[in-house]
Each structure stands twice: as C-alpha cells, then as structure tokens.
Design an enzyme around this catalytic site. Structure first.
Site, PDB file in Angstrom:
ATOM      1  N   ASP A  32       0.795  -1.073  -0.004  1.00 33.36           N
ATOM      2  CA  ASP A  32      -0.048  -0.116  -0.047  1.00 33.36           C
ATOM      3  C   ASP A  32       1.092   1.166   0.048  1.00 33.36           C
ATOM      4  O   ASP A  32       1.963   1.106   0.646  1.00 33.36           O
ATOM      5  CB  ASP A  32      -0.946  -0.051   1.369  1.00 33.36           C
ATOM      6  CG  ASP A  32      -2.126   0.913   0.968  1.00 33.36           C
ATOM      7  OD1 ASP A  32      -3.203   0.505   0.839  1.00 33.36           O
ATOM      8  OD2 ASP A  32      -2.033   2.055   1.144  1.00 33.36           O
ATOM      9  N   ASP A  51       4.037   2.542  -3.861  1.00 30.64           N
ATOM     10  CA  ASP A  51       3.256   3.570  -4.880  1.00 30.64           C
ATOM     11  C   ASP A  51       3.117   3.047  -6.298  1.00 30.64           C
ATOM     12  O   ASP A  51       4.145   2.678  -7.102  1.00 30.64           O
ATOM     13  CB  ASP A  51       3.862   4.880  -4.814  1.00 30.64           C
ATOM     14  CG  ASP A  51       3.002   5.816  -5.685  1.00 30.64           C
ATOM     15  OD1 ASP A  51       2.207   5.434  -6.381  1.00 30.64           O
ATOM     16  OD2 ASP A  51       3.315   6.965  -5.824  1.00 30.64           O
ATOM     17  N   VAL A  52       1.816   2.448  -6.655  1.00 31.68           N
ATOM     18  CA  VAL A  52       1.942   1.566  -7.986  1.00 31.68           C
ATOM     19  C   VAL A  52       2.080   2.514  -9.012  1.00 31.68           C
ATOM     20  O   VAL A  52       2.160   1.944 -10.092  1.00 31.68           O
ATOM     21  CB  VAL A  52       0.470   0.952  -7.976  1.00 31.68           C
ATOM     22  CG1 VAL A  52       0.374  -0.291  -6.911  1.00 31.68           C
ATOM     23  CG2 VAL A  52      -0.696   1.531  -8.103  1.00 31.68           C
ATOM     24  N   ASN A  70      -5.418  -4.106  -6.653  1.00 28.91           N
ATOM     25  CA  ASN A  70      -6.665  -3.438  -6.292  1.00 28.91           C
ATOM     26  C   ASN A  70      -6.346  -1.985  -6.177  1.00 28.91           C
ATOM     27  O   ASN A  70      -7.407  -1.312  -5.962  1.00 28.91           O
ATOM     28  CB  ASN A  70      -6.754  -4.223  -5.072  1.00 28.91           C
ATOM     29  CG  ASN A  70      -7.892  -3.449  -4.420  1.00 28.91           C
ATOM     30  OD1 ASN A  70      -8.946  -3.402  -4.420  1.00 28.91           O
ATOM     31  ND2 ASN A  70      -7.279  -2.890  -3.065  1.00 28.91           N
ATOM     32  N   TYR A 125     -12.244   7.734 -14.537  1.00 25.77           N
ATOM     33  CA  TYR A 125     -12.349   6.522 -13.699  1.00 25.77           C
ATOM     34  C   TYR A 125     -12.994   5.259 -14.823  1.00 25.77           C
ATOM     35  O   TYR A 125     -12.552   4.124 -14.660  1.00 25.77           O
ATOM     36  CB  TYR A 125     -13.138   6.585 -12.631  1.00 25.77           C
ATOM     37  CG  TYR A 125     -13.376   5.570 -11.775  1.00 25.77           C
ATOM     38  CD1 TYR A 125     -12.335   5.383 -10.556  1.00 25.77           C
ATOM     39  CD2 TYR A 125     -14.628   4.613 -11.782  1.00 25.77           C
ATOM     40  CE1 TYR A 125     -12.478   4.274  -9.791  1.00 25.77           C
ATOM     41  CE2 TYR A 125     -14.554   3.637 -10.880  1.00 25.77           C
ATOM     42  CZ  TYR A 125     -13.456   3.409  -9.869  1.00 25.77           C
ATOM     43  OH  TYR A 125     -13.699   1.985  -8.808  1.00 25.77           O
ATOM     44  N   LYS A 167     -11.263   1.920 -16.142  1.00 26.92           N
ATOM     45  CA  LYS A 167     -11.789   0.778 -15.604  1.00 26.92           C
ATOM     46  C   LYS A 167     -11.925  -0.067 -16.802  1.00 26.92           C
ATOM     47  O   LYS A 167     -11.611  -1.369 -16.926  1.00 26.92           O
ATOM     48  CB  LYS A 167     -13.056   0.813 -15.014  1.00 26.92           C
ATOM     49  CG  LYS A 167     -12.632   1.225 -13.289  1.00 26.92           C
ATOM     50  CD  LYS A 167     -11.658   0.467 -12.479  1.00 26.92           C
ATOM     51  CE  LYS A 167     -11.561   0.765 -11.213  1.00 26.92           C
ATOM     52  NZ  LYS A 167     -10.299   0.016 -10.547  1.00 26.92           N
TER      53      LYS A 167
END
Ligand code: NAD
Length: 274
Positions: free
Chosen positions: A44, A67-68, A94, A160, A164
């Site tokens: 995370d 940090d992705v 996720n 968003y 997605k």
C-alpha cells in the site's frame, strides 16, 4: 518439516501480493487470501498501514510500502517479494482512488492523468513485474479490479470509467499473451461497495447511496468480503480454465436494462447479505 516454522518460506508455501490492501476491498481480500496462501504481501502507498495490517494478519504475512504509479516502487516491491519468498503465485491489482467526480467540461488534465496513473499504469506496472516472475515459473494468476463504471457511462466519472474499461481490455490482452505460459489473468467488476472510497464520494454529494440501492436489482450495496470471495476464486486453482474474463460482482447492476421503476423500491424489498 520437523522444527520448521510453518510460516517461514518453504518450497511449497504459496505467496500472494495485494496492492492497495490497507483498506476496503484490498484489506478484505488480503484477509480472505490468508486462508489459501501462507504468505500474503500487503502493498500500500501508506507503508505504516501496510505494516499494521500485516501484523493483524499474523506470522508469515508482510506489509510493504508501494506506490503503484511509480515504476521504481513497483520494481522494488517485486524484488523484495522474490528475495523474501523466492516465488509468487498470485497478484491482485486492487490499488485505486475515486476522488474525481467532475463533469467533462470541468475536467483538468492533471486529475485525468492521476486517475489513469493509479488504476491503469499501476495495473500495467505490477502485472509486468509479476509477469517476469510468472513467466520464469510458468505459473501464476493475476486478478485485476475493474468496475461497473468501466462497462457503462457514469456521468462525472470519465477518467475512472476509461481507466476501468482499459483494465478490462488489458486483462484480455495479457490473458491471451500469457495463456501458454500457465498464467491466468482475470478481472472482477464490482458494483458499489460500502468502502471509504464510496463513503467519501457520498459525503461529497457525488453519490446518493439510496439511488444506488434503487438501481441495483438486489437492492443494496456490496460488502467488501463479497468482492474478496470472487477475487479469491479467480486467484485459485478452482478457476483453472478461466482466463481473460471480467466478472461482474454487482448484485445484478450490469444485467439490468429496464427503467429503474421496474425494480420497485428499497423500502418494498431488500435482499440482505448472507
Ligand atoms: P479504498 O479507498 O477503501 O482503498 C484503496 C486503497 O488503495 C487504500 O488503502 C489506499 O491507500 C491504496 N492506494 C491508493 N493509491 C495507491 C497507490 N498509488 N499505490 C498503492 N496503494 C494505493 O478503496 P476501495 O473502495 O476498497 O477500492 C479498491 C478498488 O476497487 C479500487 O481499484 C476501486 O476503483 C475498485 N472499485 C471499488 C468500488 C467501490 O464501490 N468501492 C467499486 C468498483 C471498483
């Protein structure tokens, strides 16, 4: 093996990484996966929360800051996983943010880029780095988190929704690319789940929880554990011939196409979680 700590790395212990596992769906998923995997890595952006959650899960589990959106950070995450455990069996992409709810004419490039960076670039980076391990092993499973907002138009959620939808397409592309390497790649598309992300949008007036319940055939929002259960299935060998799909886990939201009045009202009938 006599004298060996059940939770120390062994040649058979299974390892899963869940990004954004500090809260919400990710945390519920980490808890569920801990039933199937000896080692769950909670990754995370809030390193302190990741460490705390791993301690809550118990011995053998690991919390790491990551940090992705950062290539260096994701590369370091997968290197640490390799060094610590010597393998990886499953990755759940996720990590996500839901702060953007402005209409397109008010949309800024910075906010748009930020949403795509966390969801789309983050999923790409973690999948690529996990993919290096999986291809070497000739095994592995990836579960991505799409959304009903990636399947239909949601006003005020242009970035968003695009992120997605991109995740679902990326899922299919990587699944096709890696199928003969023993790697499966799938996604779940949750409906509305009562997490901090949704509560914050509701507090800002960007979502009306009663409206959401009215538009959902099952008449309620989801519990994070219900999404985690679907993720755990797709990450497991029970889904051994499933790859490239995006599975709606949405109380019927994506299936429903009639005017909302056809559903009745929440006051008339609710379906409670089991
Ligand atoms: P949440 O806000 O409760 O938790 C998100 C977690 O991701 C937090 O722990 C946060 O610290 C972490 N995170 C944020 N940015 C990060 C980054 N750059 N690197 C690493 N970690 C980061 O959110 P949630 O509702 O549990 O959502 C989880 C995922 O499910 C997201 O991808 C979200 O888009 C998706 N989703 C949620 C819903 C819903 O209704 N809650 C519906 C559909 C899809």
């Amino acid at each position: 093996m006599a004298g060996q700590d059940r939770h120390s790395p062994s040649t058979t212990a299974r390892v899963a990484v869940v990004t954004g596992a500090g809260d919400g769906i990710g945390w519920a998923t980490a808890q569920r996966l801990a039933q199937d995997f000896e080692h769950v890595v909670i990754a995370d952006v809030r390193a302190d929360v990741a460490a705390q959650r791993a301690a809550e899960l118990g011995a053998g589990h690991l919390g790491l800051g990551c940090d992705v959106t950062s290539e260096d950070s994701v590369v370091a995450l997968m290197r640490q996983v390799q060094e610590r455990f010597g393998r990886l069996n499953a990755l759940v992409n996720n990590a996500g943010i839901g702060e953007q709810t402005v209409m397109t004419l008010e949309q800024t490039v910075e906010a748009f880029d930020r949403i795509l960076a966390v969801h789309l670039r983050g999923t790409f980076l973690a999948s690529r780095e996990a993919g290096r391990i999986f291809v070497q092993q000739q095994s592995g499973a990836i579960v991505n988190i799409s959304s009903i907002a990636g399947m239909q138009g949601h006003p005020g959620r242009n970035a968003y929704g695009a992120a997605k939808a991109g995740i679902s397409t990326m899922t299919a592309a990587m699944a096709s690319e890696w199928a003969r390497d023993g790697i499966r790649v799938n996604a779940v598309a949750p409906g509305y789940v009562l997490t901090d992300l949704v509560k914050n949008l509701a507090a800002k007036g960007a979502l009306d929880l009663q409206d959401l319940e009215r538009c959902t055939p099952m008449g309620r929002t989801a519990q994070p554990q219900e999404i985690a259960e679907a993720i755990a299935f797709l990450a497991s060998d029970r889904a051994s011939f499933i790859t490239g799909v995006t599975l709606p886990v949405d109380g019927g939201w994506a299936a429903f196409g009639a005017p909302p009045g056809k559903l009745g009202t929440v006051a008339e009938k609710r379906v409670s979680p089991k």
